[in-house]
Design an enzyme around this catalytic site. Structure first.
Site, PDB file in Angstrom:
ATOM      1  N   LYS A  88      -2.094   8.511   9.464  1.00  0.00           N
ATOM      2  CA  LYS A  88      -1.556   7.729   8.383  1.00  0.00           C
ATOM      3  C   LYS A  88      -2.515   8.065   6.981  1.00  0.00           C
ATOM      4  CE  LYS A  88       0.336   3.440   6.321  1.00  0.00           C
ATOM      5  NZ  LYS A  88       0.651   1.940   6.702  1.00  0.00           N
ATOM      6  N   SER A 163       5.255   0.648   6.130  1.00  0.00           N
ATOM      7  CA  SER A 163       4.693   1.572   5.441  1.00  0.00           C
ATOM      8  C   SER A 163       4.133   3.123   5.995  1.00  0.00           C
ATOM      9  CB  SER A 163       3.453   1.158   4.528  1.00  0.00           C
ATOM     10  OG  SER A 163       2.272   0.630   5.399  1.00  0.00           O
ATOM     11  N   SER A 187       4.114  -2.860   9.330  1.00  0.00           N
ATOM     12  CA  SER A 187       4.157  -1.453   9.035  1.00  0.00           C
ATOM     13  C   SER A 187       4.079  -0.259  10.018  1.00  0.00           C
ATOM     14  CB  SER A 187       3.117  -1.087   7.936  1.00  0.00           C
ATOM     15  OG  SER A 187       3.426  -1.729   6.714  1.00  0.00           O
TER      16      SER A 187
END
Lengths: 447, 447
Positions: A88, A163, A187
């Site tokens: 990420k 996210s 997330s």
């Protein structure tokens, strides 16, 4: 109705890390083959999915060559040796851009690896690139980012969730078998649920957050996404610095408490029923349990996340608001209005909630509920219908996941089937220190 | 110019607990005599000083009779056996009113003893009554309370200081030899300084706060006021649950760091000089030291005290503001405006300040500075002149004491002489765990 299309799957769809590892060790496959398979899938699919911000083909090839050489020399670093992993884009990878999904950091290049990335490398994993994140990880939809929305491989008109949206989409599309995410209110688990893959958020503090850009320091967790709960477990054990262990097998006598999701947030009745059915179908003993102190939990999560998030961004909000996406600027401004005395009370309410969860987990071994209240909304959709009532898109996505960030308990989301052709996640929450039971049950019930 | 008068001293002025204890054990005095001496002094002086909210003559007489009987039976509970003690009116004493100095609690009767009061009773101390506090302990002047201002025995037109104003005044007037106070930003040391007695704030957490109404939970400390530092030490050891120990004696080789008070807050030059002179006169080796991170310290203290204080009072401020004194209502409302993100940052800045103080206290054994920046202002005065510059009365009173609440370090104030006929306090700050050195030096330099 979404206008998107379903993507053809990449190489890694349906292949487990265990199977890949076996093929590497029988020389049926080489690590460099896995990297090429990842790069090919990304080339073919990422134009539409937008799971990646940065792909480091050269670095991945070098790492894979080294991994192959090590295996040939008899140096076997364990289950992740030679396995491609996506990271990420709020997590530092030395020499790569880390944009936080924001124009504020569009040109930011990390000078060192985050602690979790170091652990992956030491375990032989091959870093493929950086995945799209909702700007500053502050949103569950995955469609507000400087490099654009990540999209759901099941239907690219739908959101990936966030996210860690790029990580969920990359795994679901078969571009990589494993990806790192972060989880402050859901997330990791939300994109896992919406994209139909497995996602695991460890117990708070089990994986070091050094080198990871904060959203809310006391709620932030590093997590993993993979095709199966077992593969999440392999990733987790490396991140937590634990030694590989034989998988724990359990019969059907596990004591599971079902939390009616309506207690936490209005939930699509079909989603709730499907998640519960996934447990029933496996013959697991499930009884309803009801946590106390839910109002305080909701207040505490909000006050803590908001105060800590604004503390990270106060100067950016004041000095260069134009660099934020509108949605993230709006929520950061709202976050700044939380009062100090509310944060102080939230600390007590968090203690109360932890005690309530600890009491529940003394009654039963695992807690179960859906991961999200709805299936994937469309990209850019800001209002969703839950059983006929319109609601802002944010709360039905985080309503069932955020309690476990506040509690700090380990939680996993696994696929439970589909509603309207879109994936539904079953969420299981366990006792810190009993992650193996959590993974064993998650693996059994997922379909 | 004050319009007040100087009070004749009560029995306990100039008498130490050690001397009184000797006289009790040689039967020169009985415990009941000490209670009568206290009641007589209160009767004579408290009409003008207003140190007491409640006097429990009957309860004190019963306790003294019991203490006499125990001594006669050979049961000696130690240095505080039979010693009259006054208790600040935010601390629970079973069966007595505890008003918090506020109309909100005007009729509140405590049902049990606070932990610190229990410890005093177990040590044989005799509780005389409850002393005037600045409303809810939220102010350093001692002149905003439901039962009126406590006044300075040196000049009853002057403030006692606060918030433990009644405790300071009761000791200074010779009404009691020992009193309990609380100290969140200086509330024990400030009245000690302004009233010309000794006051000690222990290390954070050394004395349990159960049964004490909170002002700011992470900054609150229970402390003691007495005529001398040695008597504070006797009281402290009981409160902290420590066994009596022989006093530690030290030569003049103690390494003391002088913090120029101007670094912390503008200070009356005569006050600063007198405090420093008290050390010099004793031949102590003093060198200047400068703590780092003062801006962060001031921000952190404000954000933490304000947020935690408003968290205690939010409903009262919203629902019954008319019951507060105007000044306390105003500061509580201001306190409610502190943002959550500022509190979050303050927690980091507090850690930084603790590290800075810890580094200083690795260089030197004790820190020294005046206790307050000015001598006692007049009752109700809201602006004072410091070296010709007008300033709000609050900050020159707390500017030199609050850093040590944030640091959690033990600190004592002892009389250093007078300016304009009014007492000046010297403040010494020590290492947690080395309180005996702090007391030994404090006793040597006080005059």
């Amino acid at each position: 109705m979404s206008t998107g299309t379903q993507q053809t799957a990449g190489f890694f769809r349906g292949r487990t890390i265990g199977e890949l590892g076996e093929q590497l060790r029988t020389e049926e496959l080489r690590c460099v083959d896995l990297v090429e398979a990842a790069l090919t899938a990304i080339d073919a699919l990422d134009g539409e999915v937008n799971a990646f911000v940065t792909v480091d083909a050269a670095g991945a090839r070098r790492a894979a060559e080294k991994a192959d050489a090590e295996l040939a020399d008899g140096l076997d670093r364990g289950p992740l040796h030679g396995i491609p992993v996506a990271v990420k884009d709020i997590i530092d990878v030395a020499g790569a851009r880390t944009t936080m999904g924001s124009a504020h950091f569009a040109e930011n290049v990390s000078t060192s690896d985050a602690a979790c990335v170091q652990r992956l490398r030491e375990a032989g994993a091959v870093i493929i690139g950086k995945t799209t994140t909702h700007e500053f990880a502050f949103g569950p939809t995955g469609d507000r980012a400087h490099n654009g929305a990540s999209r759901n491989p099941h239907d690219t008109g739908r959101m990936s969730g966030g996210s860690s949206g790029g990580s969920g989409a990359a795994v679901a599309a078969g571009m990589v078998p494993l990806a790192l995410g972060t989880d402050t209110g859901g997330s990791v688990r939300i994109p896992a649920s919406l994209c139909g893959v497995a996602g695991f958020k460890p117990a708070h503090g089990a994986v070091p957050t050094d080198g990871v850009f904060p959203l809310s320091r006391t709620l932030d967790h590093i997590g993993v996404l993979a095709g199966t709960a077992s593969d999440c477990r392999l990733g987790y054990r490396v991140l937590a610095g634990l030694r590989p262990m034989p998988r724990r097998e359990r019969g059907s006598e596990v004591d599971i408490g079902w939390i009616p999701p309506e207690l936490l947030h209005p939930t699509d009745a079909r989603v709730a029923e499907l998640a519960r059915e996934a447990l029933r179908a496996d013959g697991l003993d499930v009884r309803e349990v009801r946590p106390r102190g839910l109002d305080g939990m909701v207040r505490a999560f909000g006050a803590i996340q908001f105060s800590e998030a604004h503390a990270v961004h106060a100067e950016r909000v004041a000095d260069s608001p134009e660099l934020f996406t509108d949605d993230v600027l709006a929520i950061l401004r709202l976050a700044g209005e939380t009062a100090g005395w509310q944060y102080v009370r939230a600390l007590t309410e968090r203690d109360d909630w932890r005690a309530a969860v600890s009491d529940l987990l003394a009654e039963v071994e695992l807690l179960a509920m859906p991961t999200t209240c709805v299936v994937a909304p469309e990209v850019d959709q800001r209002e969703v219908d839950v059983n006929g009532a319109p609601t802002s898109v944010r709360s039905p996505l985080i309503g069932l996941t955020r309690p476990w960030n506040l509690a700090g308990a380990p939680a996993v989301s696994v696929p439970a089937g589909t509603v309207d052709g879109l994936p539904v996640g079953l969420q299981l929450v366990g006792r810190p220190g009993q992650e193996d039971l959590l993974f064993a049950v998650a693996e059994r019930v997922s379909r």
